[in-house]
Write a protein that holds these residues in place. Structure first.
Motif, PDB file in Angstrom:
ATOM      1  N   ARG A 100     -27.032  16.340  31.397  1.00  0.00           N
ATOM      2  CA  ARG A 100     -28.157  17.261  31.200  1.00  0.00           C
ATOM      3  C   ARG A 100     -28.189  18.320  32.297  1.00  0.00           C
ATOM      4  NH1 ARG A 100     -30.859  12.512  29.613  1.00  0.00           N
ATOM      5  NH2 ARG A 100     -31.756  12.226  31.705  1.00  0.00           N
ATOM      6  N   ALA A 139     -27.694  11.629  32.328  1.00  0.00           N
ATOM      7  CA  ALA A 139     -28.511  12.424  33.252  1.00  0.00           C
ATOM      8  C   ALA A 139     -27.679  13.527  33.901  1.00  0.00           C
ATOM      9  CB  ALA A 139     -29.123  11.524  34.318  1.00  0.00           C
ATOM     10  N   ASP A 151     -22.196  10.312  31.932  1.00  0.00           N
ATOM     11  CA  ASP A 151     -23.520   9.917  32.397  1.00  0.00           C
ATOM     12  C   ASP A 151     -24.543  10.882  31.786  1.00  0.00           C
ATOM     13  OD1 ASP A 151     -25.096   8.341  34.700  1.00  0.00           O
ATOM     14  OD2 ASP A 151     -25.809  10.419  34.610  1.00  0.00           O
ATOM     15  N   GLY A 173     -36.877  18.155  32.848  1.00  0.00           N
ATOM     16  CA  GLY A 173     -36.785  16.771  33.325  1.00  0.00           C
ATOM     17  C   GLY A 173     -35.951  16.577  34.565  1.00  0.00           C
ATOM     18  N   LEU A 174     -35.724  17.614  35.367  1.00  0.00           N
ATOM     19  CA  LEU A 174     -34.903  17.472  36.568  1.00  0.00           C
ATOM     20  C   LEU A 174     -35.791  17.070  37.745  1.00  0.00           C
ATOM     21  CD1 LEU A 174     -32.608  20.608  36.237  1.00  0.00           C
ATOM     22  CD2 LEU A 174     -32.174  18.274  35.503  1.00  0.00           C
ATOM     23  N   PHE A 231     -26.625  11.840  42.236  1.00  0.00           N
ATOM     24  CA  PHE A 231     -26.022  10.977  41.217  1.00  0.00           C
ATOM     25  C   PHE A 231     -25.031  10.009  41.876  1.00  0.00           C
ATOM     26  CE2 PHE A 231     -26.986  15.016  39.032  1.00  0.00           C
ATOM     27  CZ  PHE A 231     -27.863  14.550  38.063  1.00  0.00           C
TER      28      PHE A 231
END
Length: 315
Positions: free
Chosen positions: A271, A268, A266, A314-315, A201
């Motif tokens: 999650r 993403a 953020d 979804g990683l 990230f």
């Protein structure tokens, strides 16, 4: 060798030992302790050394691998951060000014001393609305000059909890343990060290954070709220402090962050953090032998985890 569960008699005796240790340590430090009163008794025994306006927190349920030196270092970090926040004018539950600002070892326990705060029991919590408090806290914490480990509530304890679960197969069903190991294998490279997180990230900054859901860990008094329980203070993304608050909580946080000059969440990263926090709750079954009542408390989280996509999806 499997770890035996503590019985109610063992738990009662542990609490009594913690109260005795807190009382004797307080008296040795010159405090007037006539009527010690237990305010809280779960992961820590929290004792008001009445009539002195001093509260002692004595951790009694500890993650595996947290030896005396590591525990004292953890407590020292908490005392240093909270003292600094107090000097910045943030409303916190302060270390007691009546004793030295350092962990105290007594009878096998390591404890910290805090100022007594009169809690207003009539004030109901609103965890979603109080997500705004996390943004205000983050705005101040950004300036903390001391060194902190990266995501220590996760990286320092989750692998050792997994190892203990493997040694005690009755604590978690085999299929759950297998999934937990698989999820950590995916999450560990990005959450065990700052470099791994930044590689995954690069757009997400890290800073000093509370470490354990600050909108839950506040005390409500007649004069307002006070931030409390910085035991897990750490370096990490702000998303760690607002996990599980859902879209509404995230919106509240983002609005407060804009006012406070803090970056927004953020999606993403959030999650991934939510997946890691859920996994953290699952591996807390390793602590059940020390606190058998924890099994019942963790049951809803375990059922919810089983229904979620692997590692958050979804990683």
């Amino acid at each position: 060798m499997p770890t035996a569960h503590l019985t109610p008699a063992h738990l009662q005796a542990r609490t009594a030992r913690a109260v005795t240790a807190a009382t004797s340590a307080g008296r040795a430090l010159g405090l007037d302790v006539a009527h010690p009163k237990v305010l809280h008794d779960v992961f820590s025994v929290v004792v008001h050394l009445a009539p002195s306006p001093v509260v002692v927190r004595v951790p009694v349920v500890l993650p595996p691998g947290l030896d005396a030196a590591r525990q004292a270092a953890r407590q020292a970090r908490e005392l240093a951060v909270v003292s600094w926040l107090d000097r910045q004018g943030l409303p916190v539950v302060r270390p007691s000014p009546r004793v030295p600002c350092e962990p105290v070892q007594r009878d096998g326990f390591s404890m910290t001393f805090w100022e007594f705060v009169d809690v207003d029991a009539s004030r109901e919590p609103d965890y979603v609305a109080e997500a705004a408090l996390a943004a205000d806290l983050h705005a101040v914490l950004r300036g903390y000059p001391g060194e902190l480990p990266f995501l220590s509530p996760l990286s320092a304890t989750l692998p050792t909890c997994l190892a203990l679960l493997e040694e005690n197969p009755g604590l978690l069903p085999p299929e759950d343990l297998e999934r937990a190991r698989g999820e950590w294998a995916i999450l560990a490279p990005m959450l065990s060290a700052r470099e791994g997180f930044s590689a995954m990230f690069p757009q997400v900054s890290v800073q000093p954070i509370h470490g354990d859901a600050p909108s839950y860990n506040i005390l409500r008094t007649a004069s307002g709220v006070r931030y409390a329980d910085f035991e897990d203070v750490t370096l990490g993304p702000v998303e760690w402090d607002v996990s599980f608050l859902g879209p509404e909580g995230a919106a509240v946080y983002n609005a407060a962050a804009a006012r406070a000059g803090v970056r927004p969440l953020d999606p993403a990263a959030l999650r991934v953090i939510d997946a890691a926090r859920m996994l953290q709750m699952v591996v807390c079954h390793a602590l059940v032998p020390q606190l058998p009542m924890l099994a019942e408390g963790l049951a809803p989280a375990l059922q919810n985890w089983r229904k979620t996509p692997f590692a958050g999806g979804g990683l």
